[in-house]
Write a protein that holds these residues in place. Structure first.
Motif, PDB file in Angstrom:
ATOM      1  N   GLU A  16       0.838  -1.196   0.000  1.00  0.00           N
ATOM      2  CA  GLU A  16       0.000   0.000   0.000  1.00  0.00           C
ATOM      3  C   GLU A  16       0.871   1.244   0.000  1.00  0.00           C
ATOM      4  OE1 GLU A  16      -3.826   1.884   2.365  1.00  0.00           O
ATOM      5  OE2 GLU A  16      -2.652   0.321   3.346  1.00  0.00           O
ATOM      6  N   ALA A  17       0.846   1.981  -1.118  1.00  0.00           N
ATOM      7  CA  ALA A  17       1.537   3.275  -1.222  1.00  0.00           C
ATOM      8  C   ALA A  17       1.268   3.849  -2.608  1.00  0.00           C
ATOM      9  CB  ALA A  17       3.037   3.146  -1.004  1.00  0.00           C
ATOM     10  N   ILE A  26       0.566  -5.643   2.384  1.00  0.00           N
ATOM     11  CA  ILE A  26      -0.771  -5.863   2.959  1.00  0.00           C
ATOM     12  C   ILE A  26      -1.304  -7.253   2.606  1.00  0.00           C
ATOM     13  CG2 ILE A  26      -1.361  -3.430   3.170  1.00  0.00           C
ATOM     14  CD1 ILE A  26      -3.091  -3.735   0.647  1.00  0.00           C
ATOM     15  N   ILE A  27      -0.833  -7.821   1.476  1.00  0.00           N
ATOM     16  CA  ILE A  27      -1.221  -9.193   1.123  1.00  0.00           C
ATOM     17  C   ILE A  27      -0.023  -9.890   0.480  1.00  0.00           C
ATOM     18  CG2 ILE A  27      -2.717 -10.681  -0.261  1.00  0.00           C
ATOM     19  CD1 ILE A  27      -4.882  -8.552  -0.087  1.00  0.00           C
ATOM     20  N   LEU A  45      -9.270  -7.049   1.617  1.00  0.00           N
ATOM     21  CA  LEU A  45      -8.795  -5.716   1.961  1.00  0.00           C
ATOM     22  C   LEU A  45      -9.675  -5.139   3.054  1.00  0.00           C
ATOM     23  CD1 LEU A  45      -8.308  -4.225  -1.622  1.00  0.00           C
ATOM     24  CD2 LEU A  45      -6.552  -5.186  -0.131  1.00  0.00           C
ATOM     25  N   THR A  46      -9.090  -4.339   3.921  1.00  0.00           N
ATOM     26  CA  THR A  46      -9.894  -3.580   4.881  1.00  0.00           C
ATOM     27  C   THR A  46     -10.579  -2.450   4.109  1.00  0.00           C
ATOM     28  OG1 THR A  46      -8.149  -1.993   5.376  1.00  0.00           O
ATOM     29  CG2 THR A  46      -8.196  -4.029   6.716  1.00  0.00           C
ATOM     30  N   ASP A  47     -11.505  -1.766   4.736  1.00  0.00           N
ATOM     31  CA  ASP A  47     -12.162  -0.629   4.079  1.00  0.00           C
ATOM     32  C   ASP A  47     -11.140   0.436   3.685  1.00  0.00           C
ATOM     33  OD1 ASP A  47     -14.636  -1.850   4.314  1.00  0.00           O
ATOM     34  OD2 ASP A  47     -15.223  -0.704   6.095  1.00  0.00           O
ATOM     35  N   ALA A  48     -10.165   0.696   4.547  1.00  0.00           N
ATOM     36  CA  ALA A  48      -9.141   1.698   4.251  1.00  0.00           C
ATOM     37  C   ALA A  48      -8.254   1.256   3.097  1.00  0.00           C
ATOM     38  CB  ALA A  48      -8.297   1.969   5.498  1.00  0.00           C
ATOM     39  N   GLN A  49      -7.905  -0.025   3.052  1.00  0.00           N
ATOM     40  CA  GLN A  49      -7.089  -0.541   1.953  1.00  0.00           C
ATOM     41  C   GLN A  49      -7.864  -0.500   0.637  1.00  0.00           C
ATOM     42  OE1 GLN A  49      -6.233  -4.332   3.734  1.00  0.00           O
ATOM     43  NE2 GLN A  49      -4.273  -3.647   4.558  1.00  0.00           N
ATOM     44  N   TYR A  53      -6.914   1.321  -2.844  1.00  0.00           N
ATOM     45  CA  TYR A  53      -7.002   0.710  -4.178  1.00  0.00           C
ATOM     46  C   TYR A  53      -7.776   1.620  -5.133  1.00  0.00           C
ATOM     47  CZ  TYR A  53      -8.954  -2.137  -7.896  1.00  0.00           C
ATOM     48  OH  TYR A  53      -9.369  -2.588  -9.124  1.00  0.00           O
ATOM     49  N   MET A  54      -8.907   2.110  -4.688  1.00  0.00           N
ATOM     50  CA  MET A  54      -9.739   2.971  -5.537  1.00  0.00           C
ATOM     51  C   MET A  54      -9.002   4.256  -5.919  1.00  0.00           C
ATOM     52  SD  MET A  54     -12.426   1.223  -6.125  1.00  0.00           S
ATOM     53  CE  MET A  54     -13.652   2.373  -6.741  1.00  0.00           C
ATOM     54  N   SER A  55      -8.057   4.672  -5.089  1.00  0.00           N
ATOM     55  CA  SER A  55      -7.265   5.880  -5.353  1.00  0.00           C
ATOM     56  C   SER A  55      -5.968   5.581  -6.106  1.00  0.00           C
ATOM     57  CB  SER A  55      -6.927   6.578  -4.028  1.00  0.00           C
ATOM     58  OG  SER A  55      -8.101   6.992  -3.381  1.00  0.00           O
ATOM     59  N   GLY A  56      -5.719   4.311  -6.434  1.00  0.00           N
ATOM     60  CA  GLY A  56      -4.501   3.941  -7.148  1.00  0.00           C
ATOM     61  C   GLY A  56      -3.277   3.797  -6.269  1.00  0.00           C
ATOM     62  N   ASN A  57      -3.507   3.556  -4.980  1.00  0.00           N
ATOM     63  CA  ASN A  57      -2.402   3.510  -4.023  1.00  0.00           C
ATOM     64  C   ASN A  57      -2.058   2.110  -3.522  1.00  0.00           C
ATOM     65  OD1 ASN A  57      -1.984   6.285  -4.175  1.00  0.00           O
ATOM     66  ND2 ASN A  57      -3.558   6.672  -2.645  1.00  0.00           N
ATOM     67  N   LEU A  58      -2.271   1.103  -4.361  1.00  0.00           N
ATOM     68  CA  LEU A  58      -1.777  -0.247  -4.086  1.00  0.00           C
ATOM     69  C   LEU A  58      -0.866  -0.639  -5.233  1.00  0.00           C
ATOM     70  CD1 LEU A  58      -4.897  -2.301  -2.863  1.00  0.00           C
ATOM     71  CD2 LEU A  58      -3.325  -0.902  -1.529  1.00  0.00           C
TER      72      LEU A  58
END
Length: 80
Positions: A16-17, A26-27, A45-49, A53-58
């Motif tokens: 996650e970054a 994270i996985i 994924l947790t809700d925050a993770q 993902y939706m923001s392109g940060n994975l």
């Protein structure tokens, strides 16, 4: 899943970054057949993770013997 060829993969993970930054695993991906790496059954994924993902940060990072901190990196982007 991802498939690798031509490298000695030691591990593969989802981190996650944002692009250009490093973040925590994270996985951890599980090694499958024929040089594939898959998300383990039941991994979630947790809700925050998920928001990351939706923001392109994975991103996926593939670690090899030659580059133990990561040889291949790819941001995970959702389809729009």
């Amino acid at each position: 899943s991802i498939m690798t060829s031509g490298i000695d993969v030691q591990a593969a993970h989802i981190h996650e970054a944002a692009a250009g930054a490093n973040g925590p695993v994270i996985i951890p991906l599980a090694k499958g057949a024929d040089n594939t790496w898959v998300v383990p059954a039941g991994a979630m994924l947790t809700d925050a993770q998920y928001a990351s993902y939706m923001s392109g940060n994975l991103y996926v990072n593939v670690h090899s013997a030659a580059y133990p901190t990561g040889e291949i990196r790819a941001q995970l982007l959702r389809e729009k």
